[in-house]
Design a protein around this motif. Structure first.
Motif, mmCIF file in Angstrom:
data_model
loop_
_atom_site.group_PDB
_atom_site.id
_atom_site.type_symbol
_atom_site.label_atom_id
_atom_site.label_comp_id
_atom_site.label_asym_id
_atom_site.label_seq_id
_atom_site.Cartn_x
_atom_site.Cartn_y
_atom_site.Cartn_z
ATOM 1 N N LEU A 87 -15.145 77.268 -0.826
ATOM 2 C CA LEU A 87 -14.613 76.255 0.088
ATOM 3 C C LEU A 87 -13.204 76.648 0.542
ATOM 4 O O LEU A 87 -12.873 76.559 1.727
ATOM 5 N N ALA A 88 -12.396 77.101 -0.433
ATOM 6 C CA ALA A 88 -11.008 77.464 -0.123
ATOM 7 C C ALA A 88 -10.969 78.596 0.905
ATOM 8 O O ALA A 88 -10.151 78.589 1.826
ATOM 9 N N GLU A 89 -11.878 79.551 0.725
ATOM 10 C CA GLU A 89 -11.966 80.678 1.668
ATOM 11 C C GLU A 89 -12.194 80.194 3.090
ATOM 12 O O GLU A 89 -11.775 80.826 4.051
ATOM 13 N N ARG A 90 -12.911 79.082 3.208
ATOM 14 C CA ARG A 90 -13.188 78.514 4.539
ATOM 15 C C ARG A 90 -12.147 77.488 4.944
ATOM 16 O O ARG A 90 -12.343 76.731 5.899
ATOM 17 N N GLY A 91 -11.050 77.425 4.177
ATOM 18 C CA GLY A 91 -9.949 76.545 4.525
ATOM 19 C C GLY A 91 -10.188 75.083 4.157
ATOM 20 O O GLY A 91 -9.527 74.193 4.666
ATOM 21 N N ILE A 92 -11.156 74.835 3.265
ATOM 22 C CA ILE A 92 -11.430 73.445 2.844
ATOM 23 C C ILE A 92 -10.849 73.238 1.446
ATOM 24 O O ILE A 92 -11.312 73.852 0.479
ATOM 25 N N PRO A 93 -9.803 72.416 1.343
ATOM 26 C CA PRO A 93 -9.175 72.239 0.021
ATOM 27 C C PRO A 93 -10.002 71.297 -0.852
ATOM 28 O O PRO A 93 -10.734 70.452 -0.353
ATOM 29 N N SER A 94 -9.887 71.460 -2.195
ATOM 30 C CA SER A 94 -10.501 70.505 -3.116
ATOM 31 C C SER A 94 -9.576 70.347 -4.298
ATOM 32 O O SER A 94 -8.998 71.325 -4.766
ATOM 33 N N PRO A 95 -9.394 69.114 -4.773
ATOM 34 C CA PRO A 95 -8.472 68.907 -5.895
ATOM 35 C C PRO A 95 -9.069 69.488 -7.176
ATOM 36 O O PRO A 95 -10.297 69.665 -7.259
ATOM 37 N N PRO A 96 -8.234 69.781 -8.184
ATOM 38 C CA PRO A 96 -8.765 70.301 -9.451
ATOM 39 C C PRO A 96 -9.761 69.303 -10.028
ATOM 40 O O PRO A 96 -9.523 68.099 -9.954
#
Ligand SMILES: *Cc1c(COP(=O)(O)O)cnc(C)c1O
Length: 294
Positions: A284-293
């Motif tokens: 997700l991060a690679e696609r620029g979508i953040p997610s909380p821990p």
């Protein structure tokens, strides 16, 4: 003409997650464990003696409670077995919440809590979480200045996966003049490196009730088996007064007891779920979508 009580008539029902009939690649919409239950489960199912079903089950699931007590290093009197975690939630409300009083929950959390409160004739006091999904600093103040005598917190939090540490839970339990139910439906999935262990809080706080379920961690959502852990004085009214005499059936009691003996197999699925979580998070991060821990 409707015959229901006014609060039931006015109630917005809980909508259970969809259970599609069609085969799907990975069904996760109700947070099931994607891996199968341990191999011993099939063997135990095949070994069930139909003749034994002629009799009623053990009304307090003694064998299971002994097994769970051994796992958690408590006494069987500290354990109550229930027909899923949802039954424990309902029992706790029946037992500890005076109708007409509010039940305190964090907002957002499990959508079933307000529905169960409404059925019992209780309102819901929703204490909003911070932007980072954490309990706000003034949580204890808001809780203790209310008339609530039952508070329900899900930890790790659903839907965010955020973990509240044991010290904070201890602080809340100590400050609150009511029962604190900590819904640990997902606690099995916590990274062991964090050394998160809420069990020691039970011996220190006679108002703390922990909810554990076999639905997620043990891949047994279909079995309907969960349990509560608390001080013997807190568990006793659930065990002897408010639960149905035969709230868990003989087959479920037997299989649930077997499930506890294969904790190591279950733990392998917990580790696998964590690895997949990390992989998803990175993708997700690679696609620029953040997610909380989580
Ligand atoms: C799944 C779940 C439960 C309990 O589910 P049961 O299948 O009834 O044991 C309780 N609380 C939360 C937050 C859940 O997600």
């Amino acid at each position: 003409m409707p015959y229901e009580r006014t609060n039931i008539r006015q109630l917005a029902p809980y909508v259970p997650g969809e259970q599609p009939d069609i085969p799907v690649f990975a069904k996760l919409n109700t947070n099931e464990n994607p891996y199968p239950p341990c191999a011993a489960m099939l063997e135990a199912m095949c070994g069930i003696n139909a003749e034994a079903l002629r009799r009623y089950p053990d009304s307090t699931a003694r064998a299971f409670r002994h097994a769970a007590a051994a796992v958690h290093k408590v006494e069987p009197d500290n354990i109550v077995a229930t027909n899923g975690g949802d039954e424990l939630l309902r029992l706790a409300i029946t037992t500890f919440a005076e109708p007409g009083t509010p039940i305190a929950v964090a907002q957002p959390s499990y959508a079933l809590y307000p529905v169960l409160a409404g059925i019992h004739g209780c309102s819901t006091l929703r204490i909003p979480l911070g932007d980072d999904w954490a309990l706000p600093d003034r949580f204890i103040q808001d809780l203790c200045s209310s008339t609530a005598r039952l508070a329900i917190l899900v930890n790790p939090h659903a839907p965010s996966g955020r973990l509240t540490d044991v010290g904070r839970l201890d602080e809340i339990a100590r400050a609150f003049r009511g029962v604190l139910l900590v819904d640990e439906a997902y606690v099995d999935f916590v990274d062991p490196a964090l050394n998160h262990d809420s069990l020691p809080l039970v011996s220190r706080n006679d108002n703390l009730l922990l909810l554990r379920t076999l639905s997620k961690g043990y891949s047994l959502a279909g079995l309907r088996f969960a349990y509560g852990i608390g001080a013997a004085s807190l568990i006793a009214p659930l065990l002897t007064k408010t639960k149905d005499s035969y709230n868990t059936d003989a087959i479920a009691q037997h299989l649930a007891t077997v499930a506890l003996t294969c904790r190591a197999d279950a733990a392998a699925t917990w580790a696998q779920v964590r690895r997949e979580r990390d992989r998803l998070r990175a993708a997700l991060a690679e696609r620029g979508i953040p997610s909380p821990p989580s």
